[in-house]
Design an enzyme around this catalytic site. Structure first.
Site, mmCIF file in Angstrom:
data_model
loop_
_atom_site.group_PDB
_atom_site.id
_atom_site.type_symbol
_atom_site.label_atom_id
_atom_site.label_comp_id
_atom_site.label_asym_id
_atom_site.label_seq_id
_atom_site.Cartn_x
_atom_site.Cartn_y
_atom_site.Cartn_z
ATOM 1 N N GLY A 239 0.715 -1.159 0.040
ATOM 2 C CA GLY A 239 0.134 -0.136 -0.043
ATOM 3 C C GLY A 239 0.653 1.329 0.075
ATOM 4 C CD GLU A 273 0.422 -9.180 1.791
ATOM 5 O OE1 GLU A 273 -0.473 -8.599 1.475
ATOM 6 O OE2 GLU A 273 0.360 -10.381 2.171
ATOM 7 N N GLY A 275 3.720 -3.754 -3.725
ATOM 8 C CA GLY A 275 3.779 -3.851 -5.194
ATOM 9 C C GLY A 275 3.907 -2.635 -5.865
ATOM 10 N NE ARG A 312 -2.740 3.702 -11.092
ATOM 11 C CZ ARG A 312 -2.383 4.903 -10.920
ATOM 12 N NH1 ARG A 312 -1.935 5.571 -11.811
ATOM 13 N NH2 ARG A 312 -2.930 5.381 -9.701
ATOM 14 C CB CYS A 343 -15.868 3.840 -29.505
ATOM 15 S SG CYS A 343 -14.969 3.527 -30.854
ATOM 16 C CD GLU A 344 -16.452 2.905 -23.422
ATOM 17 O OE1 GLU A 344 -16.832 3.626 -22.512
ATOM 18 O OE2 GLU A 344 -16.712 1.927 -23.652
ATOM 19 C CE1 TYR A 371 -2.050 -3.482 -8.639
ATOM 20 C CE2 TYR A 371 -0.801 -1.477 -8.052
ATOM 21 C CZ TYR A 371 -1.231 -2.705 -7.651
ATOM 22 O OH TYR A 371 -1.084 -3.519 -6.397
HETATM 23 C C1 PLP Z 1 -2.959 -5.262 -3.791
HETATM 24 C C2 PLP Z 1 -2.301 -5.784 -2.731
HETATM 25 C C3 PLP Z 1 -1.179 -5.517 -2.101
HETATM 26 C C4 PLP Z 1 -0.219 -4.678 -2.843
HETATM 27 O O1 PLP Z 1 -0.483 -3.322 -3.133
HETATM 28 P P1 PLP Z 1 0.279 -2.062 -3.424
HETATM 29 O O2 PLP Z 1 -0.674 -0.979 -3.157
HETATM 30 O O3 PLP Z 1 0.723 -2.300 -4.813
HETATM 31 O O4 PLP Z 1 1.580 -1.960 -2.693
HETATM 32 C C5 PLP Z 1 -0.726 -6.164 -1.179
HETATM 33 N N1 PLP Z 1 -1.230 -7.035 -0.371
HETATM 34 C C6 PLP Z 1 -2.620 -7.316 -0.665
HETATM 35 C C7 PLP Z 1 -3.619 -8.095 0.021
HETATM 36 C C8 PLP Z 1 -3.292 -6.745 -1.829
HETATM 37 O O5 PLP Z 1 -4.348 -7.064 -2.071
#
Ligand code: PLP
Length: 416
Positions: A239, A273, A275, A312, A343-344, A371
């Site tokens: 996150g 976690e 991303g 996004r 076409c949007e 993403y």
């Molecule tokens: C999407 C997700 C992440 C990664 O989130 P980021 O904002 O990309 O860091 C981590 N854990 C879970 C459970 C997720 O669904």
């Protein structure tokens, strides 16, 4: 280090010319910097130094095999949300023993596969899921390592579509119900309790909500300890936000230091976690201006990239920086809406951008490493763009552009 920079007014990714890459592979195309991915991952590793931890890169942010391979070589674990992502991790040389399995709809087949490969942990999202995993594990004489995803009911102060930690969201189990479920889990023969987890949302620009969530989770941990339920790790989810425009998100070191401080004296491994904070600013989407057009109200730059390539902006109203691949001389900027051919009306990748451009010019949409490709589609029968990874001056094609015949090869005419 800046991995996307100009030299003689030409945009480079590391030491490779974006214009040359676009010429070779065509547009639109995604270009990733290997060094940027590595640097973003290492920032987490460094932040944890001296504390037991596991960094599980969230595969859904960018699941290209080369991206996963680069991270697995640095020792990364992976957070997956489907059986398909587990296959990708394995194909990329990742270690299943460092995999956490998130997501609220794990199928029986996916659970079998994850148990067989011996993943690190299932992040449980409901009682029904826990019962199913237990049943499958017992039938196979296995024991499933689990963590329960608690919904700490904190407001992540981000876009509602990427906010997941409020009571009203579909994710996780309420604080009130969690204890009961842990106690229930202790009676299940196919279940081994490993941890506690939460993930409250994405693109967080403050660590406050994560720390608030952690406070609640640590209280829950004390209640578990008093009932003899002992966990080994706490998973704080992903996150962390990135700079798209002028956001000033906390760095991994700020986040991890604050988390370590809160855990002071409590012997728990920390799992994260991330991303977006690893992949977003390691990639760009390169696109060509096909036409310039103006109606009475507005100027449009019509590009060969579209919402099917990068959704996004259309989906969340997200803002991503758009820069010319070759900076023009002079200062005669015009304000354009940068729109795709789909076409949007939502098919714009940027609005009201001041640029000095002509038809035929290349544009780079920044922060497209997370993403981006993974959310792309074939809407309007548009083949998905190729992915290219740069390392120094080396250019590696890591996914070919789809062909139109790829798109309908699995379709059939009615007989007769
Ligand atoms: C999407 C997700 C992440 C990664 O989130 P980021 O904002 O990309 O860091 C981590 N854990 C879970 C459970 C997720 O669904």
């Amino acid at each position: 280090m800046e991995h996307f920079s100009y030299k003689d007014n030409n945009l480079l990714v590391e030491d490779a010319s974006v214009a040359s890459i676009a010429e070779k592979y065509g547009t639109p195309c995604f270009i990733y910097s290997k060094a940027a991915l590595e640097q973003n991952y290492q920032a987490y590793e460094k932040a944890f130094e001296g504390h037991s931890h596991l960094i599980c890169y969230a595969v859904k942010a960018n699941s290209n095999l080369a991206v996963l391979n680069v991270l697995s070589k640095l020792g990364a674990g992976f957070d997956i949300v489907s059986g398909g992502e587990l296959d990708r991790v394995i194909a990329a040389g990742g270690d299943p023993k460092k995999v956490t399995f998130s997501g609220l709809g794990k199928t029986t087949q996916e659970i079998y596969k994850a148990l067989d490969t011996g993943i690190h942990c299932f992040n449980i999202e409901s009682e029904a899921e826990l019962l199913r995993i237990n049943e499958i594990a017992v039938n196979n004489s296995q024991v499933a390592p689990i963590s329960i995803r608690v919904n700490p009911d904190v407001n992540a102060e981000t876009h509602p579509y990427i906010s997941t930690g409020l009571k009203e969201n579909k994710f996780g189990i309420s604080m009130g119900k969690a204890i009961e479920l842990y106690l229930h889990a202790t009676e299940m023969k196919g279940i081994c309790i490993k941890g506690l987890d939460f993930h409250i949302g994405s693109q967080l620009t403050s660590i406050r909500p994560i720390l608030d969530a952690l406070d609640r989770i640590l209280t829950l941990n004390e209640q578990l300890i008093s009932r003899d339920v002992i966990i080994e790790h706490i998973n704080i989810g992903g996150g962390l936000g990135v700079t798209y425009e002028n956001e000033m998100p906390p760095t991994p070191i700020e986040l991890v230091s604050a988390v370590k401080e809160k855990l002071h004296g409590i012997d728990l491994k920390i799992v994260v976690e991330p991303g977006r904070s690893i992949a977003a600013n390691a990639g760009i989407l390169v696109t060509k201006v096909e036409y310039l057009k103006n109606n009475e109200e507005k100027n449009f730059a019509i590009i060969d990239g579209a919402m099917n390539d990068l959704i996004r902006p259309a989906l969340y109203g997200a803002w991503q920086k758009i820069v010319p691949v070759k900076k023009a001389a002079g200062n005669e900027n015009t304000t354009y809406d940068i729109v795709g051919p789909i076409c949007e009306s939502a098919d714009a990748l940027g609005k009201n951008r001041s640029l000095n451009i002509n038809a035929g010019d290349l544009l780079a949409i920044k922060s497209a490493g997370a993403y981006g490709f993974v959310m792309s589609s074939n809407y309007n029968t548009r083949p998905r763009a190729p992915e290219i990874m740069i390392s120094g001056s080396e250019t590696h094609l890591v996914r070919e552009r789809e062909t139109v015949s790829d798109l309908f090869q699995n379709e059939y005419l009615l007989p007769g």
